[in-house]
Design a protein around this motif. Structure first.
Motif, mmCIF file in Angstrom:
data_model
loop_
_atom_site.group_PDB
_atom_site.id
_atom_site.type_symbol
_atom_site.label_atom_id
_atom_site.label_comp_id
_atom_site.label_asym_id
_atom_site.label_seq_id
_atom_site.Cartn_x
_atom_site.Cartn_y
_atom_site.Cartn_z
ATOM 1 N N MET A 20 0.652 -0.934 0.232
ATOM 2 C CA MET A 20 0.220 0.100 -0.296
ATOM 3 C C MET A 20 0.855 0.696 -0.153
ATOM 4 S SD MET A 20 -1.451 -0.147 3.936
ATOM 5 C CE MET A 20 -1.887 -1.691 4.100
ATOM 6 N N THR A 24 -1.763 6.125 2.553
ATOM 7 C CA THR A 24 -2.992 4.805 3.407
ATOM 8 C C THR A 24 -2.137 4.996 4.713
ATOM 9 O OG1 THR A 24 -3.458 4.010 0.640
ATOM 10 C CG2 THR A 24 -4.120 2.532 2.736
ATOM 11 N N TYR A 27 -3.067 6.971 6.997
ATOM 12 C CA TYR A 27 -4.419 6.833 7.590
ATOM 13 C C TYR A 27 -4.342 6.174 8.744
ATOM 14 C CZ TYR A 27 -9.737 7.226 7.354
ATOM 15 O OH TYR A 27 -10.542 7.396 7.996
ATOM 16 N N TYR A 152 -12.403 7.602 5.140
ATOM 17 C CA TYR A 152 -10.993 7.743 4.350
ATOM 18 C C TYR A 152 -11.421 8.628 3.033
ATOM 19 C CZ TYR A 152 -6.845 6.541 1.818
ATOM 20 O OH TYR A 152 -5.961 6.515 0.510
ATOM 21 N N LYS A 156 -10.034 12.224 1.653
ATOM 22 C CA LYS A 156 -8.299 11.615 0.654
ATOM 23 C C LYS A 156 -9.453 13.206 -0.498
ATOM 24 C CE LYS A 156 -6.149 8.919 -2.219
ATOM 25 N NZ LYS A 156 -5.000 8.771 -1.653
#
Length: 168
Positions: A20, A24, A27, A152, A156
Motif C-alpha cells: 500500500m 494509506t 491514514y 477515508y 482524501k
C-alpha cells in the motif's frame, strides 16, 4: 511531535511498503489510533460516566433542558468531543500534509465530514441497538467499520484534497 509520529509510522510501514502507499498506511495508523481512542472513550462514557455498568442493564437516558438522549447516543457525543480535534490534527499534519487548501477550509470541510459520519454513526447505532437489539459496544465497533471506509474516501477526495494550480 509531528516528526516523531512520522518516524514511528515510517518504521512500521516497511513491511507494508509493497502492499500500500505510505499515505494509506498513515491514514490507517492515525485513523486506527483515533478509532481505538474513540471506542475506548465510548466504552468509558457509556459504562462509567453514564452508569451503564454492563450491556445487559442500560443506563438511564441523559435528560437535558430541551432534549432527552439515550445513553448509547450521548456516549457518541462524549467521545467525539475528544476525537474530533485529535482526528483533525492528525489528518492535517500527518496523513494529508500535502494538501494545499487553507486550514480554515480544511476545518470547515472536516467538520462537515465528521457531521456526516456522526449521522451515519447515529443511524447505524439506532439500527443495531434499538431495532436489531445488539449490545451497544459491539454495535459501535461494527458501525465504526462502515464509517471508516466512508471517512477515508471523503477526507482524501474532499476535506484534504490537493488543489491543482491553474496553468496560465
Amino acid at each position: 511531535m509531528r516528526r516523531f509520529i512520522l518516524l514511528v509510522i515510517s518504521f512500521f510501514y516497511r513491511p507494508f511498503a509493497k502492499v500500500m502507499p505510505f499515505q494509506t498506511f498513515r491514514y490507517l495508523a492515525c485513523g486506527g489510533g483515533n478509532t481505538v481512542l474513540d471506542i475506548c472513550l465510548y466504552y468509558i462514557s457509556y459504562h462509567y460516566i453514564l452508569g451503564g455498568g454492563n450491556d445487559l442493564i442500560p443506563p438511564p437516558d441523559v435528560v437535558l433542558p430541551f432534549i432527552t438522549i439515550q445513553a448509547h447516543i450521548a456516549a457518541l457525543f462524549m467521545a467525539l468531543a475528544v476525537t474530533f480535534p485529535t482526528g483533525f490534527l492528525l489528518s492535517k499534519y500527518i496523513v494529508f500534509s500535502e494538501s494545499n487548501l487553507r486550514g480554515r477550509v480544511q476545518l470547515i470541510r472536516y467538520f462537515m465530514m465528521v457531521g456526516t459520519c456522526l449521522l451515519l454513526n447515529y443511524g447505524f447505532m439506532k439500527l443495531f441497538v434499538d431495532y436489531l437489539h445488539f449490545y451497544p459496544t459491539p454495535s459501535k465497533i461494527l458501525t465504526t467499520c462502515f464509517v471508516v471506509i466512508f471517512s477515508y474516501l471523503a477526507q482524501k477526495r474532499f476535506t484534504f484534497k490537493v488543489k491543482v494550480a491553474e496553468q496560465k
